[in-house]
Design a protein around this motif. Structure first.
Motif, PDB file in Angstrom:
ATOM      1  N   PRO A  77      44.241  33.944  36.522  1.00  0.00           N
ATOM      2  CA  PRO A  77      44.813  35.218  36.959  1.00  0.00           C
ATOM      3  C   PRO A  77      45.770  35.004  38.141  1.00  0.00           C
ATOM      4  O   PRO A  77      45.545  34.141  38.994  1.00  0.00           O
ATOM      5  N   VAL A  78      46.823  35.789  38.188  1.00  0.00           N
ATOM      6  CA  VAL A  78      47.827  35.663  39.248  1.00  0.00           C
ATOM      7  C   VAL A  78      47.188  35.846  40.621  1.00  0.00           C
ATOM      8  O   VAL A  78      47.518  35.125  41.559  1.00  0.00           O
ATOM      9  N   GLY A  79      46.253  36.779  40.733  1.00  0.00           N
ATOM     10  CA  GLY A  79      45.598  37.013  42.016  1.00  0.00           C
ATOM     11  C   GLY A  79      44.922  35.765  42.558  1.00  0.00           C
ATOM     12  O   GLY A  79      45.012  35.469  43.750  1.00  0.00           O
ATOM     13  N   GLU A  80      44.259  35.004  41.693  1.00  0.00           N
ATOM     14  CA  GLU A  80      43.609  33.761  42.122  1.00  0.00           C
ATOM     15  C   GLU A  80      44.635  32.751  42.620  1.00  0.00           C
ATOM     16  O   GLU A  80      44.393  32.026  43.585  1.00  0.00           O
ATOM     17  N   GLN A  81      45.780  32.706  41.964  1.00  0.00           N
ATOM     18  CA  GLN A  81      46.810  31.749  42.349  1.00  0.00           C
ATOM     19  C   GLN A  81      47.479  32.136  43.668  1.00  0.00           C
ATOM     20  O   GLN A  81      47.869  31.271  44.452  1.00  0.00           O
ATOM     21  N   VAL A  82      47.585  33.432  43.921  1.00  0.00           N
ATOM     22  CA  VAL A  82      48.171  33.896  45.180  1.00  0.00           C
ATOM     23  C   VAL A  82      47.202  33.638  46.333  1.00  0.00           C
ATOM     24  O   VAL A  82      47.616  33.279  47.436  1.00  0.00           O
ATOM     25  N   VAL A  83      45.922  33.777  46.074  1.00  0.00           N
ATOM     26  CA  VAL A  83      44.892  33.590  47.104  1.00  0.00           C
ATOM     27  C   VAL A  83      44.663  32.108  47.418  1.00  0.00           C
ATOM     28  O   VAL A  83      44.293  31.753  48.537  1.00  0.00           O
ATOM     29  N   GLU A  84      44.910  31.228  46.451  1.00  0.00           N
ATOM     30  CA  GLU A  84      44.597  29.808  46.630  1.00  0.00           C
ATOM     31  C   GLU A  84      45.172  29.194  47.914  1.00  0.00           C
ATOM     32  O   GLU A  84      44.447  28.528  48.654  1.00  0.00           O
ATOM     33  N   PRO A  85      46.459  29.399  48.243  1.00  0.00           N
ATOM     34  CA  PRO A  85      46.970  28.815  49.496  1.00  0.00           C
ATOM     35  C   PRO A  85      46.273  29.380  50.736  1.00  0.00           C
ATOM     36  O   PRO A  85      46.137  28.690  51.742  1.00  0.00           O
ATOM     37  N   LEU A  86      45.821  30.622  50.668  1.00  0.00           N
ATOM     38  CA  LEU A  86      45.112  31.211  51.801  1.00  0.00           C
ATOM     39  C   LEU A  86      43.789  30.479  52.026  1.00  0.00           C
ATOM     40  O   LEU A  86      43.376  30.251  53.158  1.00  0.00           O
ATOM     41  N   VAL A  87      43.141  30.093  50.931  1.00  0.00           N
ATOM     42  CA  VAL A  87      41.882  29.345  51.018  1.00  0.00           C
ATOM     43  C   VAL A  87      42.163  27.930  51.519  1.00  0.00           C
ATOM     44  O   VAL A  87      41.517  27.450  52.458  1.00  0.00           O
ATOM     45  N   VAL A  88      43.133  27.266  50.902  1.00  0.00           N
ATOM     46  CA  VAL A  88      43.442  25.874  51.241  1.00  0.00           C
ATOM     47  C   VAL A  88      43.801  25.729  52.716  1.00  0.00           C
ATOM     48  O   VAL A  88      43.374  24.804  53.391  1.00  0.00           O
ATOM     49  N   ALA A  93      40.061  35.007  56.557  1.00  0.00           N
ATOM     50  CA  ALA A  93      38.615  34.783  56.576  1.00  0.00           C
ATOM     51  C   ALA A  93      37.943  35.681  55.546  1.00  0.00           C
ATOM     52  O   ALA A  93      38.002  36.899  55.641  1.00  0.00           O
ATOM     53  N   GLY A  94      37.332  35.086  54.565  1.00  0.00           N
ATOM     54  CA  GLY A  94      36.532  35.817  53.596  1.00  0.00           C
ATOM     55  C   GLY A  94      37.310  36.345  52.405  1.00  0.00           C
ATOM     56  O   GLY A  94      38.510  36.603  52.477  1.00  0.00           O
ATOM     57  N   PRO A  95      36.599  36.531  51.305  1.00  0.00           N
ATOM     58  CA  PRO A  95      37.224  36.989  50.062  1.00  0.00           C
ATOM     59  C   PRO A  95      37.878  38.361  50.167  1.00  0.00           C
ATOM     60  O   PRO A  95      38.935  38.589  49.588  1.00  0.00           O
ATOM     61  N   ALA A  96      37.272  39.272  50.888  1.00  0.00           N
ATOM     62  CA  ALA A  96      37.834  40.625  50.998  1.00  0.00           C
ATOM     63  C   ALA A  96      39.183  40.600  51.719  1.00  0.00           C
ATOM     64  O   ALA A  96      40.140  41.260  51.289  1.00  0.00           O
ATOM     65  N   ALA A  97      39.287  39.846  52.791  1.00  0.00           N
ATOM     66  CA  ALA A  97      40.547  39.745  53.531  1.00  0.00           C
ATOM     67  C   ALA A  97      41.619  39.064  52.687  1.00  0.00           C
ATOM     68  O   ALA A  97      42.788  39.468  52.708  1.00  0.00           O
ATOM     69  N   ARG A  98      41.215  38.049  51.926  1.00  0.00           N
ATOM     70  CA  ARG A  98      42.181  37.362  51.053  1.00  0.00           C
ATOM     71  C   ARG A  98      42.671  38.297  49.956  1.00  0.00           C
ATOM     72  O   ARG A  98      43.859  38.313  49.622  1.00  0.00           O
ATOM     73  N   ARG A  99      41.771  39.095  49.393  1.00  0.00           N
ATOM     74  CA  ARG A  99      42.165  40.050  48.352  1.00  0.00           C
ATOM     75  C   ARG A  99      43.148  41.073  48.918  1.00  0.00           C
ATOM     76  O   ARG A  99      44.147  41.389  48.288  1.00  0.00           O
ATOM     77  N   GLN A 100      42.878  41.575  50.112  1.00  0.00           N
ATOM     78  CA  GLN A 100      43.783  42.546  50.744  1.00  0.00           C
ATOM     79  C   GLN A 100      45.155  41.930  50.976  1.00  0.00           C
ATOM     80  O   GLN A 100      46.180  42.561  50.773  1.00  0.00           O
ATOM     81  N   LYS A 101      45.188  40.674  51.406  1.00  0.00           N
ATOM     82  CA  LYS A 101      46.455  39.989  51.631  1.00  0.00           C
ATOM     83  C   LYS A 101      47.216  39.849  50.316  1.00  0.00           C
ATOM     84  O   LYS A 101      48.424  40.076  50.255  1.00  0.00           O
ATOM     85  N   ALA A 102      46.515  39.459  49.245  1.00  0.00           N
ATOM     86  CA  ALA A 102      47.147  39.318  47.939  1.00  0.00           C
ATOM     87  C   ALA A 102      47.720  40.654  47.477  1.00  0.00           C
ATOM     88  O   ALA A 102      48.854  40.720  46.983  1.00  0.00           O
ATOM     89  N   LEU A 105      50.851  41.399  49.323  1.00  0.00           N
ATOM     90  CA  LEU A 105      51.959  40.583  48.822  1.00  0.00           C
ATOM     91  C   LEU A 105      52.489  41.129  47.501  1.00  0.00           C
ATOM     92  O   LEU A 105      53.707  41.173  47.287  1.00  0.00           O
ATOM     93  N   PHE A 106      51.589  41.549  46.613  1.00  0.00           N
ATOM     94  CA  PHE A 106      52.026  42.153  45.350  1.00  0.00           C
ATOM     95  C   PHE A 106      52.885  43.387  45.618  1.00  0.00           C
ATOM     96  O   PHE A 106      53.953  43.549  45.024  1.00  0.00           O
ATOM     97  N   ARG A 112      52.363  45.653  40.512  1.00  0.00           N
ATOM     98  CA  ARG A 112      51.162  46.496  40.523  1.00  0.00           C
ATOM     99  C   ARG A 112      49.934  45.618  40.785  1.00  0.00           C
ATOM    100  O   ARG A 112      49.914  44.439  40.419  1.00  0.00           O
ATOM    101  N   ALA A 113      48.923  46.195  41.370  1.00  0.00           N
ATOM    102  CA  ALA A 113      47.697  45.453  41.684  1.00  0.00           C
ATOM    103  C   ALA A 113      46.981  44.964  40.429  1.00  0.00           C
ATOM    104  O   ALA A 113      46.343  43.926  40.454  1.00  0.00           O
ATOM    105  N   ASP A 114      47.102  45.699  39.333  1.00  0.00           N
ATOM    106  CA  ASP A 114      46.408  45.289  38.112  1.00  0.00           C
ATOM    107  C   ASP A 114      47.158  44.180  37.390  1.00  0.00           C
ATOM    108  O   ASP A 114      46.659  43.564  36.506  1.00  0.00           O
TER     109      ASP A 114
END
Length: 114
Positions: A77-88, A93-102, A105-106, A112-114
């Motif tokens: 999923p695109v969301g996972e790929q956008v979040v990956e550099p944030l993790v690396v 900090a944390g999945p919720a913050a990374r999701r909000q950042k993604a 960015l979208f 769209r978020a979906d």
């Protein structure tokens, strides 16, 4: 080749296949060792040594490939790929913050978020 890129600006390399676009980008990012000349970022030398300085630099620089089909992995999923550099790079900090950042960015690029 010589260029200076002011803070906050983007540089696009355009040219025929085989002219050195990818090599220039890889040298600039320290992904290849330079055999001549020098590469610097904010006055500090960029080398291919994968040390603390290099990792901090990579958080601030990115190469975007010209082939849109190679830019994203169609199996993830695109969301996972956008979040990956944030993790690396430990940027959020944390999945919720990374999701909000993604999601932000979208929105910034009109997706769209979906």
């Amino acid at each position: 080749m010589s260029f200076t890129l002011p803070r906050g600006r983007t540089l696009g390399l355009v040219g025929e296949s085989g002219c050195g676009k990818s090599t220039t980008a890889k040298l600039t990012l320290g992904l290849l060792p330079a055999t001549r000349g020098r590469i610097s970022f904010e006055g500090a030398a960029v080398t291919a040594e994968r040390d603390r300085h290099w990792r901090a630099l990579r958080r601030r620089m990115q190469m975007v490939h010209q082939d849109p089909l190679a830019a994203l992995d169609r199996r993830l999923p695109v969301g996972e790929q956008v979040v990956e550099p944030l993790v690396v790079h430990g940027l959020e900090a944390g999945p919720a913050a990374r999701r909000q950042k993604a999601l932000a960015l979208f929105e910034a690029v009109g997706l769209r978020a979906d």
